[in-house]
Design a protein around this motif. Structure first.
Motif, PDB file in Angstrom:
ATOM      1  N   GLY A 152      -3.191  10.968   6.800  1.00 39.06           N
ATOM      2  CA  GLY A 152      -1.905  10.820   7.452  1.00 39.06           C
ATOM      3  C   GLY A 152      -1.526   9.372   7.704  1.00 39.06           C
ATOM      4  N   PRO A 153      -0.314   9.140   8.214  1.00 34.51           N
ATOM      5  CA  PRO A 153       0.153   7.767   8.491  1.00 34.51           C
ATOM      6  C   PRO A 153      -0.674   7.111   9.582  1.00 34.51           C
ATOM      7  CG  PRO A 153       1.990   9.326   8.426  1.00 34.51           C
ATOM      8  CD  PRO A 153       0.743  10.143   8.452  1.00 34.51           C
ATOM      9  N   LEU A 154      -0.929   5.809   9.426  1.00 35.13           N
ATOM     10  CA  LEU A 154      -1.679   5.059  10.433  1.00 35.13           C
ATOM     11  C   LEU A 154      -0.757   4.378  11.433  1.00 35.13           C
ATOM     12  CD1 LEU A 154      -4.526   3.378   8.325  1.00 35.13           C
ATOM     13  CD2 LEU A 154      -4.446   5.647   9.368  1.00 35.13           C
ATOM     14  N   GLY A 155       0.470   4.097  11.035  1.00 35.16           N
ATOM     15  CA  GLY A 155       1.406   3.419  11.923  1.00 35.16           C
ATOM     16  C   GLY A 155       2.637   4.265  12.172  1.00 35.16           C
ATOM     17  N   HIS A 156       3.751   3.588  12.499  1.00 32.80           N
ATOM     18  CA  HIS A 156       4.995   4.298  12.816  1.00 32.80           C
ATOM     19  C   HIS A 156       5.745   4.772  11.571  1.00 32.80           C
ATOM     20  CE1 HIS A 156       4.504   3.425  16.988  1.00 32.80           C
ATOM     21  NE2 HIS A 156       4.716   2.115  16.874  1.00 32.80           N
ATOM     22  N   MET A 157       5.528   4.122  10.442  1.00 29.92           N
ATOM     23  CA  MET A 157       6.285   4.432   9.240  1.00 29.92           C
ATOM     24  C   MET A 157       5.596   5.548   8.447  1.00 29.92           C
ATOM     25  SD  MET A 157       8.674   2.242   9.673  1.00 29.92           S
ATOM     26  CE  MET A 157       9.557   2.447   8.122  1.00 29.92           C
ATOM     27  N   SER A 158       6.393   6.398   7.808  1.00 28.28           N
ATOM     28  CA  SER A 158       5.884   7.480   6.969  1.00 28.28           C
ATOM     29  C   SER A 158       6.574   7.430   5.605  1.00 28.28           C
ATOM     30  CB  SER A 158       6.136   8.851   7.610  1.00 28.28           C
ATOM     31  OG  SER A 158       5.431   8.980   8.827  1.00 28.28           O
ATOM     32  N   PRO A 159       5.908   7.920   4.548  1.00 33.35           N
ATOM     33  CA  PRO A 159       6.530   7.907   3.225  1.00 33.35           C
ATOM     34  C   PRO A 159       7.708   8.871   3.129  1.00 33.35           C
ATOM     35  CG  PRO A 159       4.398   9.027   3.161  1.00 33.35           C
ATOM     36  CD  PRO A 159       4.515   8.405   4.513  1.00 33.35           C
ATOM     37  N   THR A 160       8.728   8.449   2.382  1.00 29.11           N
ATOM     38  CA  THR A 160       9.882   9.300   2.097  1.00 29.11           C
ATOM     39  C   THR A 160       9.570  10.190   0.894  1.00 29.11           C
ATOM     40  OG1 THR A 160      10.851   7.734   0.541  1.00 29.11           O
ATOM     41  CG2 THR A 160      11.387   7.433   2.884  1.00 29.11           C
ATOM     42  N   ILE A 275      -2.114  -2.135  11.328  1.00 32.63           N
ATOM     43  CA  ILE A 275      -0.983  -1.301  11.749  1.00 32.63           C
ATOM     44  C   ILE A 275       0.146  -2.168  12.293  1.00 32.63           C
ATOM     45  CG2 ILE A 275      -0.240   0.414  13.456  1.00 32.63           C
ATOM     46  CD1 ILE A 275      -3.024   1.702  13.138  1.00 32.63           C
ATOM     47  N   SER A 276      -0.212  -3.170  13.074  1.00 31.91           N
ATOM     48  CA  SER A 276       0.806  -4.068  13.625  1.00 31.91           C
ATOM     49  C   SER A 276       1.571  -4.783  12.517  1.00 31.91           C
ATOM     50  CB  SER A 276       0.143  -5.088  14.555  1.00 31.91           C
ATOM     51  OG  SER A 276       1.085  -6.011  15.049  1.00 31.91           O
ATOM     52  N   ALA A 277       0.830  -5.264  11.501  1.00 34.52           N
ATOM     53  CA  ALA A 277       1.477  -5.956  10.380  1.00 34.52           C
ATOM     54  C   ALA A 277       2.364  -5.009   9.582  1.00 34.52           C
ATOM     55  CB  ALA A 277       0.415  -6.578   9.482  1.00 34.52           C
ATOM     56  N   ALA A 278       1.887  -3.768   9.374  1.00 36.11           N
ATOM     57  CA  ALA A 278       2.673  -2.795   8.607  1.00 36.11           C
ATOM     58  C   ALA A 278       3.951  -2.413   9.344  1.00 36.11           C
ATOM     59  CB  ALA A 278       1.827  -1.546   8.326  1.00 36.11           C
ATOM     60  N   ASP A 279       3.848  -2.161  10.646  1.00 32.81           N
ATOM     61  CA  ASP A 279       5.036  -1.813  11.434  1.00 32.81           C
ATOM     62  C   ASP A 279       6.037  -2.959  11.445  1.00 32.81           C
ATOM     63  OD1 ASP A 279       4.013   0.686  11.981  1.00 32.81           O
ATOM     64  OD2 ASP A 279       3.297   0.172  13.988  1.00 32.81           O
ATOM     65  N   ALA A 280       5.525  -4.194  11.568  1.00 33.47           N
ATOM     66  CA  ALA A 280       6.415  -5.356  11.590  1.00 33.47           C
ATOM     67  C   ALA A 280       7.118  -5.536  10.256  1.00 33.47           C
ATOM     68  CB  ALA A 280       5.620  -6.617  11.939  1.00 33.47           C
ATOM     69  N   ALA A 281       6.419  -5.193   9.150  1.00 31.00           N
ATOM     70  CA  ALA A 281       7.004  -5.351   7.817  1.00 31.00           C
ATOM     71  C   ALA A 281       7.836  -4.145   7.400  1.00 31.00           C
ATOM     72  CB  ALA A 281       5.891  -5.583   6.794  1.00 31.00           C
TER      73      ALA A 281
END
Length: 298
Positions: A152-160, A275-281
């Motif tokens: 599953g997703p590790l951060g706030h974003m999920s695949p479309t 996760i922080s870097a992914a959410d920021a990007a």
């Protein structure tokens, strides 16, 4: 004799743990995780490969082909378990190999494997050589199971939906690449494979994707996905697919929508920072099961 002595206890009922350390942070994380469990790991830092300090740990620095020095240390320190971790950028030349008495007779086979086979075959050879020293080779996940990617997703974003289609294409490409014992990763953009990982590694592949996008060879309208999987024939004791914050940074530079790795069979380093870097990007990072539809993602 090996160098700086640590002060922790002598270790484990199955023998003391040795960590063969190549490039990257993984060897240091494993050393710290082992120490937290009360072990006193011995570090075998590979010359010109290991690129982090191991202050406070007992350590020896040896050439990647110096089997004789490694076996001598293992025997003197009563090493029973060995974990191989970190990257190795250069295979040893035949002239770099310092064999043990047990490996002299197998030297022609060792040299042929180093010169003409893929990474998985070479790692299997290395495992057999270490086992020939009377040690058991274990996986990084056995020392630090918390590093394994979860489903599953590790951060706030999920695949479309489009991302899931790119993941499916990337899975097919990564598995085909793995069958050939070449690499573990592939990039799919708009349902088309645009890059596959070779001996240059994931970061260099992502740099290539960034350059292709800048040059207009990849549409700016389509983002795409990096997929990293274990090779189908892969031994879990060595070279598991690994991602960290730098992977996220390079994926963002390449204009990708996200990263998908094999849940339970890939390592995630510095998860909070990743996760922080992914959410920021604004990109997703997720663990997938390549045997399930949509990678097991809902």
């Amino acid at each position: 004799m090996p160098g700086t002595s640590g002060m922790a206890q002598e270790g484990h009922s199955d023998g003391r743990l040795a960590i063969i350390a190549g490039r990257g942070l993984l060897p240091l994380y494993l050393a710290q995780a082992a120490r937290a469990e009360g072990e006193n790991p011995f570090i075998v830092a590979l010359k010109d490969e290991a690129d982090h300090r191991f202050d406070g740990f007992e350590i020896i620095s040896v050439g990647v082909g110096n089997l004789a020095a490694i076996e001598k240390s293992f025997r003197e320190l009563k090493i029973g378990r060995v974990v191989m971790s970190g990257g190795v950028a250069r295979r040893p030349e035949w002239r770099d190999i310092r064999p043990t008495l047990k490996t002299i007779l197998s030297m022609p086979s060792v040299v042929r494997t180093l010169m003409s086979h893929g990474d998985d075959t070479v790692l299997q050879m290395v495992i057999k050589l270490i086992e020939g020293m009377g040690c058991t080779v274990i996986g990084a996940h056995e020392i630090a199971p918390g590093l394994l990617a979860r489903l599953g997703p590790l951060g706030h974003m999920s695949p479309t939906g489009d991302d899931l289609r790119d993941i499916a294409i990337g899975v097919e490409a990564a598995l085909a690449l793995g069958h050939l014992d070449i690499g573990q990763g592939a990039v799919s953009v708009g349902g088309r494979v645009v890059a596959m990982e070779g001996v240059e590694g994931t970061d260099a592949m992502l740099q290539r994707v960034a350059e292709l996008r800048i040059g207009g060879r990849i549409s700016a309208r389509r983002r795409g996905v990096l997929v990293k999987l274990c090779k189908p024939q892969q031994d879990m004791r060595a070279d598991l697919p690994t991602i960290g914050p730098s992977t996220v940074e390079n994926a963002a530079r390449a204009g990708l929508a996200g990263i998908a790795v094999e849940a339970g069979r890939a390592l995630v380093l510095e998860e909070a920072a990743l996760i922080s870097a992914a959410d920021a990007a604004g990109i997703f990072v997720c663990g997938i099961d390549p045997t399930l539809e949509n990678g097991g993602l809902s």
